[in-house]
Design a protein around this motif. Sequence first.
Motif: not given
Length: 449
Positions: A224-252
């Motif tokens: 949409v914005i064009g700030a990132v060129d490619g790398h969609f799949v690795p960025l998706f899984f890195i973001a997902w993993a980090w959000i889960i890790a942060i979410g688990l910490a805040v949940n605890g």
Amino acid sequence: MATTTNQTTTDPAGGPAKPEPGRYRRWYSTLHPSLQLIGLQLWLPLFFIVGFCLCYIAAFHAPHPHDVPVALVGSSSAAVDLQTSLDEARPGVIDVRAYGSADEAEQAVLAGHVAVAYDPADTTVYTASAHQYQVAALIPATITPVLEAQGVTPTVTDLAPLPANDEYGTVSMYLMLSWCIGGYMVAMFIGLMGAPLRHRTRVTVIGVGGGVISLVTNVLAGPVIGAVDGHFVPLFFIAWAWIIAIGLAVNGISYFVGRFVALPAMIVFVFLSMPSSGAAYPAWFMPQPFAWLNAVVVGSGITEMLKRVLYGVGPGYGRGVTMMLCYAALGIVLMIVGKRWWENRRIARIVSGRTTMFADAQNANREFLVAERDEVLARHGLVATDTGTINTIPEDERGDLGDAGERGDMFLGAPGGLENDELSTRPVRVVPSDRAGSAHPARGSGAAR
């Protein structure tokens, strides 16, 4: 019966003694219920302002380089000589380190172990603006006058230049910030409104929410914005993993702090994480404790992983993955321990009859809204039953509801409309048509002017 704030009132039925509310709490309960709820939430904007000033303004108002590592291709004695010259010009700013070859020095620059590298053999200063734009701009300007004083005019070579869609290297910083905010907010709302939920349900919500946030941020930043060129799949899984890790910490954490979960969550994952992450300025430019916190905040791990994916610079994935797993493990431990602690505390509160000011305000506001609803319905000849249905009050039972002109009709409201106030209008002049019985005046007749 007790009248002091530290005495208790005994239940006449022989139940447990209930604590007598203090003077301030009794006064506060006399306010309008909605005003009570607003007052009990005003700590959040105050906390946000204080945190913003103490963390963002304090960290960024005057970034000053200190002990910035600079690689020198050459012997240790040459490094000592250059260090002496730099200390005379800018004491405490540069920390010169000797490297045996140009390749080793260049790799140290790309990995972020040193800010820049200087090779006297070809009088070149090597930078990597993709890893740290501010460093690549400021440090060569700092050491160049010292080298020129020695009769050397260095040239600057950028080993990892930034692309046109990220001219100042800020994309990784804002992606990191969006992932941190997304992760803590998902878990924050679980802590606020999902305390009785099972662990499985909470983790499922965090996982699904993390996937949605990762998808949205990467789609917006990339296609949409064009700030990132490619790398969609690795960025998706890195973001997902980090959000889960942060979410688990805040949940605890939420089990221990309840509705105040936003306070520790924002401190750890926003206010301290962002200035300490190295995304805006490296740790070599930041005051304490932000420089030290660079080694432990999630923003640092996320930023380094992003730079490695996008531009091939930084120390690699090991540090970020280790940090991610540590936060996730901490969250799981807090979740297991916190659930039991929260249940024990809840039982103790129920048995003792204790309540919180927020719970009292919620109950009072609920009762107020129900009474207000019943009053509105009664004015229109309606009544709510215990089952939730809305019935019409028979005509012969509406005598107690007040004057019929004030009650109004159940569909049209008061005789004058939904409000009893008369509308301020002016008379409208009506001119009869030239033809009797005609619904509309003929064209050009001048019937209406």
